[in-house]
Design a protein around this motif. Sequence first.
Motif, mmCIF file in Angstrom:
data_model
loop_
_atom_site.group_PDB
_atom_site.id
_atom_site.type_symbol
_atom_site.label_atom_id
_atom_site.label_comp_id
_atom_site.label_asym_id
_atom_site.label_seq_id
_atom_site.Cartn_x
_atom_site.Cartn_y
_atom_site.Cartn_z
ATOM 1 N N LEU A 16 0.814 -1.217 0.413
ATOM 2 C CA LEU A 16 -0.064 -0.327 -0.118
ATOM 3 C C LEU A 16 0.337 1.264 0.115
ATOM 4 C CD1 LEU A 16 -2.787 -1.055 2.632
ATOM 5 C CD2 LEU A 16 -3.596 -0.890 -0.054
ATOM 6 N N SER A 17 0.566 1.818 -0.634
ATOM 7 C CA SER A 17 1.467 3.590 -0.400
ATOM 8 C C SER A 17 0.908 4.740 0.397
ATOM 9 C CB SER A 17 0.866 4.431 -1.533
ATOM 10 O OG SER A 17 -0.894 4.941 -1.553
ATOM 11 N N TRP A 18 1.388 5.739 1.004
ATOM 12 C CA TRP A 18 0.508 6.235 2.578
ATOM 13 C C TRP A 18 -0.398 6.441 2.714
ATOM 14 C CZ3 TRP A 18 1.997 6.746 6.797
ATOM 15 C CH2 TRP A 18 1.113 8.411 7.970
ATOM 16 N N GLN A 19 -0.520 7.193 0.796
ATOM 17 C CA GLN A 19 -1.742 8.198 0.921
ATOM 18 C C GLN A 19 -3.159 6.666 1.285
ATOM 19 O OE1 GLN A 19 0.860 7.899 -1.086
ATOM 20 N NE2 GLN A 19 1.092 10.244 -0.886
ATOM 21 N N ASP A 20 -2.700 5.055 0.518
ATOM 22 C CA ASP A 20 -3.527 4.507 0.984
ATOM 23 C C ASP A 20 -3.654 4.341 2.149
ATOM 24 O OD1 ASP A 20 -4.831 4.280 -1.813
ATOM 25 O OD2 ASP A 20 -3.450 3.092 -2.731
ATOM 26 N N SER A 21 -2.929 3.803 2.710
ATOM 27 C CA SER A 21 -3.177 3.352 4.509
ATOM 28 C C SER A 21 -3.769 4.623 4.879
ATOM 29 C CB SER A 21 -1.912 3.211 4.970
ATOM 30 O OG SER A 21 -1.389 3.042 5.924
ATOM 31 N N VAL A 22 -3.633 5.608 5.112
ATOM 32 C CA VAL A 22 -4.498 6.507 5.718
ATOM 33 C C VAL A 22 -5.395 6.515 5.413
ATOM 34 C CG1 VAL A 22 -4.519 8.999 6.014
ATOM 35 C CG2 VAL A 22 -1.899 8.191 5.900
ATOM 36 N N ARG A 23 -6.592 6.057 4.044
ATOM 37 C CA ARG A 23 -7.476 6.006 3.829
ATOM 38 C C ARG A 23 -8.153 5.153 3.908
ATOM 39 N NH1 ARG A 23 -10.263 3.441 -0.127
ATOM 40 N NH2 ARG A 23 -7.794 2.703 -0.838
ATOM 41 N N LEU A 24 -7.585 3.847 3.503
ATOM 42 C CA LEU A 24 -8.212 2.763 4.378
ATOM 43 C C LEU A 24 -8.438 2.731 6.485
ATOM 44 C CD1 LEU A 24 -6.778 0.410 2.474
ATOM 45 C CD2 LEU A 24 -8.589 0.743 2.474
ATOM 46 N N ASP A 25 -7.308 2.900 7.038
ATOM 47 C CA ASP A 25 -6.998 3.656 8.444
ATOM 48 C C ASP A 25 -8.356 4.816 8.809
ATOM 49 O OD1 ASP A 25 -5.500 2.097 9.190
ATOM 50 O OD2 ASP A 25 -4.005 3.422 8.655
ATOM 51 N N LEU A 26 -8.541 5.912 7.880
ATOM 52 C CA LEU A 26 -9.006 7.138 8.360
ATOM 53 C C LEU A 26 -11.489 5.647 8.034
ATOM 54 C CD1 LEU A 26 -8.294 9.802 6.572
ATOM 55 C CD2 LEU A 26 -8.198 9.667 9.595
ATOM 56 N N TYR A 27 -11.703 5.479 6.831
ATOM 57 C CA TYR A 27 -12.211 5.015 7.077
ATOM 58 C C TYR A 27 -13.218 3.976 8.143
ATOM 59 C CZ TYR A 27 -15.803 2.408 4.662
ATOM 60 O OH TYR A 27 -16.879 1.582 4.073
ATOM 61 N N TYR A 28 -11.724 3.283 8.330
ATOM 62 C CA TYR A 28 -12.042 2.288 9.991
ATOM 63 C C TYR A 28 -12.915 3.440 10.665
ATOM 64 C CZ TYR A 28 -11.863 -0.549 13.375
ATOM 65 O OH TYR A 28 -11.956 -1.227 14.704
ATOM 66 N N VAL A 29 -12.607 4.313 11.023
ATOM 67 C CA VAL A 29 -12.530 4.863 11.809
ATOM 68 C C VAL A 29 -13.680 5.662 11.457
ATOM 69 C CG1 VAL A 29 -11.909 8.039 13.184
ATOM 70 C CG2 VAL A 29 -10.448 5.653 12.660
ATOM 71 N N GLU A 30 -14.262 6.506 11.385
ATOM 72 C CA GLU A 30 -14.984 6.257 10.167
ATOM 73 C C GLU A 30 -16.557 5.955 10.958
ATOM 74 O OE1 GLU A 30 -15.483 10.073 10.476
ATOM 75 O OE2 GLU A 30 -14.246 10.903 10.332
#
Length: 493
Positions: free
Chosen positions: A454-468
């Motif tokens: 995963l790229s850094w952007q994809d990693s952040v997007r997935l983590d934020l999706y989980y939080v939300e």
Amino acid sequence: MDTATLTQSIGDEMTSSQDTDWRNKASRLLAVVDAVVVTWAVTGAYVLRFGIDNGLSLSSKTDAYIWISALLAIVWWLMLGAWTTRHHRVLGSGAEEYKRVAAASLWLFGAIAIFSYAFGIETARGYVGVALPVGLGGLLIARWLVRQHLHLNRQRGHSMNRLLLVGGEGAIAHLASSLTKSSHAGYLPVAAYSPGSNDTQTHEPSSGLPILGNKPDPKLILDAIDECNADAVAVSAGVQLNPQSLRHLGWELASRNVSLIMAPALTDVAGPRIHTQQVAGLPLIHVTTPTLEGGQQVAKRLFDVVMSAVLIVLASPLMLGIALLVRTGSPGPVLFRQDRVGMEGTHFEMLKFRSMVVDAEARLAELQRRNEGSGLLFKIKDDPRITRVGGVLRKYSLDELPQLFNILGGSMSLVGPRPPLPSEVAAYEHDVRRRLLVKPGLTGLWQVSGRSNLSWQDSVRLDLYYVENWSLAGDLVIILRTIRAVFRSTGAY
């Protein structure tokens, strides 16, 4: 492969009569599969309850249950059809198909229970107790297998819904990109219609889709549908159509059996957070914000404690064996302890089996120029600091097992965002800090979506999706997907 290339390579094949009839073929296939499964379930329940010998004797009771079994199988099959479990719109992705299968089955057996109680009919509980779980489980497994077959077809460009995207340029580009990445959902963008856009453009710049018009006229949109042979129209943000024109467009599409899809400008929002309310004829979409408080927090913590304790007991022989291999494989301690940042910025000591040489941290600076990670992530596929035993442990994520003790202690959760380093948190932008609203996890969306690939952007997007979009059911799905990801060892290094 971008959308334009994909459209060009399979466009002719998609217009063939063989592929445009995939909806009917899928529906017929599911009808046969459902019939086989429910017949197998009720027959198995009959044999387990009454036995083959008793069934052949055809006493009054067993004779009655033969007819009951036949009737139950027929009604069950009809219920699955009545709940539209075979409709093409729910096939291929999402949980809606499984929910409808479960609802139809539970409603049927609930009705049987109520009918038996109301009329004082003695129903063999052992028969019902076998038929329902076996039949429901068989239906869900069969639907999953059919879905995998459908996914393979869609990877080859078959069994797709041809989609005309209507909206502003930016909205079209984003929607086309998202749908192309999720080809298993079965939507293939083939053209765009952008009311109010520059009339000199013939193709949308980002996606490469041909632009078939830019006038806010429903009649011209219908002509564009005929031109690209679309099965559905997706109306996204930025569309310059007044409500009356949009309503007339919907009427015309219904008469042509073309689906109308509204794609609001909402990204990374899961279905349970979206609620529709009718107000003065307007479908207002309410988006709720999940909160991990009260009962939800207690449920998640209880789940973590129970599951981590059970897994520690079950995995203890394996962990002892790994500890012995690590200790004899290279000099140094068995466990690697590292400072990580947890919920709300609190620091904790994360445990892992040591998979690198003892001076790995000291050698980090000299390896920075070989960094293959993106953003704040440091990753090297052939990291010279990894020991021979450590390479095997990392491939199957066995080095993460000691984190079960972190979970039991409360600093981590079974499922959550990737536990970040303090140096990463120090460089976080404001939005990225939302990852710290929940406990980091042993596994998460990042684990089942590619891990180190995963790229850094994809990693952040997935983590934020989980939080939300956190939910306990979602955690269970991620855990099941983790098992498959670990065995595949994709992106593990």
